[in-house]
Write an enzyme that holds these catalytic residues in place. Structure first.
Site, PDB file in Angstrom:
ATOM      1  N   CYS A   1       4.873  11.686  -0.192  1.00 24.53           N
ATOM      2  CA  CYS A   1       3.566  11.364   0.399  1.00 24.53           C
ATOM      3  C   CYS A   1       3.717  10.720   1.772  1.00 24.53           C
ATOM      4  CB  CYS A   1       2.790  10.408  -0.510  1.00 24.53           C
ATOM      5  SG  CYS A   1       2.267  11.101  -2.088  1.00 24.53           S
TER       6      CYS A   1
ATOM      7  N   THR B   1      -0.809 -13.051   0.968  1.00 19.42           N
ATOM      8  CA  THR B   1      -0.243 -12.318   2.100  1.00 19.42           C
ATOM      9  C   THR B   1      -0.171 -10.819   1.831  1.00 19.42           C
ATOM     10  OG1 THR B   1       1.039 -14.251   2.768  1.00 19.42           O
ATOM     11  CG2 THR B   1       1.762 -12.118   3.618  1.00 19.42           C
TER      12      THR B   1
ATOM     13  N   GLU C   1      10.727 -20.269  -2.718  1.00 21.20           N
ATOM     14  CA  GLU C   1       9.644 -19.385  -3.162  1.00 21.20           C
ATOM     15  C   GLU C   1       9.809 -19.129  -4.655  1.00 21.20           C
ATOM     16  OE1 GLU C   1       6.796 -17.180  -4.162  1.00 21.20           O
ATOM     17  OE2 GLU C   1       6.778 -17.884  -2.085  1.00 21.20           O
TER      18      GLU C   1
ATOM     19  N   CYS D   1      10.176   9.638  -1.005  1.00 15.49           N
ATOM     20  CA  CYS D   1       8.713   9.565  -1.138  1.00 15.49           C
ATOM     21  C   CYS D   1       8.107  10.672  -0.290  1.00 15.49           C
ATOM     22  CB  CYS D   1       8.200   8.201  -0.682  1.00 15.49           C
ATOM     23  SG  CYS D   1       6.407   8.070  -0.618  1.00 15.49           S
TER      24      CYS D   1
ATOM     25  N   CYS E   1       7.965   9.244  -6.677  1.00 16.95           N
ATOM     26  CA  CYS E   1       9.160   8.595  -6.124  1.00 16.95           C
ATOM     27  C   CYS E   1       9.633   7.380  -6.914  1.00 16.95           C
ATOM     28  CB  CYS E   1       8.927   8.199  -4.666  1.00 16.95           C
ATOM     29  SG  CYS E   1       7.687   6.910  -4.408  1.00 16.95           S
TER      30      CYS E   1
ATOM     31  N   HIS F   1      -8.222 -11.467  13.149  1.00 15.09           N
ATOM     32  CA  HIS F   1      -9.568 -11.759  13.630  1.00 15.09           C
ATOM     33  C   HIS F   1      -9.539 -12.266  15.072  1.00 15.09           C
ATOM     34  CE1 HIS F   1     -11.408 -11.349   9.631  1.00 15.09           C
ATOM     35  NE2 HIS F   1     -10.306 -11.927   9.170  1.00 15.09           N
TER      36      HIS F   1
END
Length: 495
Positions: A415, A41, A31, A413, A455, A49
Site C-alpha cells: 500500500c 503524541t 518512558e 508494504c 505486510c 497551529h
C-alpha cells in the site's frame, strides 16, 4: 548521578531532551511504555497551529507562535514529513462571525503573521468543498501539518545520538529528595536549588539519581508532580475520536478546516495529512485515565460535525478509527515552572502542545538554567537526520540503491511501497522498534488502505529475526498486546 532526568517520552519530553542535548550534560529520559510517542503524541490532529487561539499573554500564546516557527526548520533538518498548508476557521452563522473576528484580534495580538479575514465567497473560491453556509473565514497561512510521531522520534533520536540515555519500559513509582525525608512543603527537607542535593527517582526497575528532574508525563503529570510537591493542579483527561480516510479523500480540502470554537475546544476539523490521507475529528469526551476506546456515538457526532464544514466528505472511505487523550487541566494554560527545588513541571500540555513543543523545550532549558543548572554548549552537537523513503526516489536512484543494498528491492508494504531495507534501517537505528506498530510509526508500513493486512506477518518475521525473539514475543504495539498465542504449523520461512 544524572544532571537531568526527564520523565516522559512524548513530544514534550523529546523536545526537552533535544534542547538539553545541545549542552555538556548527562541526561536520561524515562518512558513507561516500550516506545516513544505512545500517548497523545501518536493520536492527535497532527496540526501545527498558527497561534491565534490562545489567550494573549499566556504561555500557550507565546510558545505556540515560537514553536511553529521552530518546527519548520527542525522538520527540514531532521527529515520529518511537514507541509505548510495554512488553515481556515469557518463562521457557519452570523453568531459565529463574532467568534472568528475575536480569533483574528487574538492572533494579531499574539504576533501571528499573515492573518486574513475572508468572506464566504473568498473562502469557497479557495476551498470549493466548503459548506455554502460559510459566511466568513479566518485564514492563517502559517498553520502547517506534520507527522507527530515521526517528529517526536526524530527529536528523541537526535538527543540519543548526542549522548542522552533513553530508558523504555521504566515506570516511575516515587521521588524522594536526596538529603531530605520529603518534598518541600510536604513534611521534609528539600534538595538544594543549586543541584548539590538532587532527587532519587524510584522506578519499577530500580533507582536512579539526578540533580534535576523534569516532569513531562502527560496525563500522569499531576501524579508525578504530587510525588515531589504539594498537590496544586489536576489533569482532567479528555478523549478525542477520529476518522482516518483513504487517500481517495486526501484532496477533499487543501487546508486545515476548523469551525468557530466552542466551550469544548477548537471543534471538529477536516484536514489533509502529510501522507496524503484526510483526517476528521476530534470530539471531546471526559474520561478517566488513558481511555483510548472509540464509540459509535462519538464517531457519529464527529461525522455530523464534519459535514457542517465539508458536506461532501465521504466517511465510507474510512480506513481507521482511533482516539487520543488530551491532558487538560483546571488552569487554562501550560504549567511550566520549578515546582520544588530541582523539580520542573512541563504539565497541562494540551492543544496546542504539538505546535508549542520545540519552544517548550527551549523554555525548559531556561527554567533549569535559572534553577542552577550549568549550561555549557557542545561544539559537536549533531542536528541532522536523514531517512531513505524508497517510493520517493527517482527510478535511477532506486536502481542504484537496490544494486548497492538488495534488501531495498523487496517491497514489504504494498500500500505504501515500504521496502525491507527501510524496515531493517529502522531496526538498527538509534531507537529500534520492538513492535509491529513501532515499525509502522517509523517507516509507514501498515499505514495504507489495508492497515497491515498483507505486510504485518512479514514485519513480524523481520522483528523476530533481527531482535532474536520468537514471533510470539512480538507485540502489536504496547507490551502485552500479543498477536500470536500458539504455533499451529511447523516451521516458517525466513524473510
Amino acid at each position: 548521578m544524572y544532571d537531568v532526568l526527564i520523565i516522559g517520552g512524548g513530544i514534550t519530553g523529546a523536545a526537552a531532551a533535544f534542547q538539553l542535548s545541545k549542552y555538556k550534560l548527562n541526561i536520561a529520559v524515562l518512558e513507561r511504555e516500550n516506545d516513544v510517542a505512545m500517548g497523545a503524541t501518536k493520536a492527535n490532529s497532527a496540526i501545527l497551529h498558527a497561534g491565534y487561539d490562545p489567550k494573549p499573554g499566556t504561555l500557550m500564546a507565546r510558545l505556540n507562535v515560537r514553536g511553529v516557527e521552530l518546527a519548520k526548520g527542525l522538520c527540514q533538518r531532521l527529515d520529518v514529513p511537514y507541509r505548510s498548508c495554512g488553515s481556515f476557521v469557518l463562521a457557519l452563522s452570523e453568531e459565529d462571525r463574532a467568534k472568528v473576528e475575536e480569533l483574528y484580534r487574538r492572533g494579531v495580538e499574539n504576533g501571528v503573521p499573515g492573518l486574513q479575514l475572508l468572506t464566504g465567497e473568498e473562502a469557497r473560491s479557495l476551498e470549493p468543498n466548503l459548506a455554502s453556509e460559510t459566511v466568513c473565514a479566518l485564514h492563517a497561512p502559517t498553520a502547517a501539518i506534520c507527522s507527530p510521531w515521526e517528529f517526536c522520534l526524530a527529536l528523541m533520536e537526535t538527543a540519543v545520538r548526542n549522548g542522552a540515555e533513553l530508558h523504555l519500559n521504566t515506570a516511575v513509582t516515587g521521588l524522594s529528595p536526596i538529603g531530605g525525608a520529603g518534598a518541600e512543603g510536604a513534611g521534609g527537607a528539600s534538595p538544594s536549588p543549586t543541584g548539590q542535593g538532587g532527587w532519587t527517582v524510584h522506578t519499577d526497575r530500580g533507582e536512579l539519581q539526578a540533580r534535576f528532574v523534569v516532569n513531562a508525563a502527560g496525563v500522569e503529570a499531576d501524579a508525578i508532580h504530587d510525588m515531589a510537591a504539594p498537590h496544586d493542579f489536576t489533569i482532567t483527561p479528555s478523549r478525542g475520536e477520529y476518522y482516518l480516510l483513504d487517500k481517495s479523500e486526501g484532496a477533499r480540502v487543501g487546508r486545515v478546516i476548523f469551525q468557530a470554537p466552542s466551550k469544548l475546544g477548537k471543534g471538529v476539523l477536516v484536514a489533509p495529512t502529510v501522507h496524503g490521507n484526510l483526517i476528521v475529528g476530534p470530539n471531546a469526551t471526559p474520561v478517566k485515565g488513558n481511555d483510548t476506546s472509540t464509540t459509535g456515538e462519538g464517531l457519529r457526532s464527529v461525522g455530523d460535525a464534519a459535514r457542517r464544514s465539508v458536506p461532501s466528505v465521504n466517511l465510507r472511505e474510512s480506513i481507521r478509527n482511533f482516539s487520543g487523550v488530551r491532558a487538560n487541566t483546571d488552569r487554562g494554560d501550560f504549567i511550566l515552572r520549578e515546582a520544588a527545588p530541582g523539580f520542573i513541571d512541563l504539565a497541562g500540555i494540551c492543544s496546542p502542545g504539538l505546535s508549542a513543543a520545540p519552544a517548550i523545550g527551549e523554555y525548559a532549558v531556561e527554567l533549569l538554567g535559572k534553577a542552577g543548572l550549568t549550561l555549557e554548549e557542545k561544539t559537536d552537537f549533531i542536528c541532522e537526520r536523514k531517512r531513505i523513503r524508497f517510493k520517493e526516489l527517482s527510478p535511477v536512484e532506486k536502481a542504484a540503491l537496490v544494486e548497492k543494498e538488495p534488501s531495498y528491492g523487496r517491497v514489504i508494504c504494498r500500500c505504501e511501497t515500504v521496502t525491507q531495507g527501510e524496515i531493517l534501517a529502522a531496526l538498527h537505528g538509534p531507537i529500534p522498534p520492538c513492535s509491529v506498530d513501532g515499525v509502522k510509526r517509523r517507516v509507514n508500513a501498515g499505514m495504507g488502505r489495508c492497515q497491515g493486512g498483507f505486510c504485518a506477518p512479514r514485519v513480524v518475521e523481520l522483528l523476530s529475526r533481527e531482535l532474536g525473539l520468537s514471533p510470539g514475543e512480538i507485540p502489536q504495539d504496547q507490551s502485552g498486546s500479543w498477536l500470536l498465542k500458539v504455533e499451529t504449523k511447523g516451521g516458517h520461512r525466513d524473510v
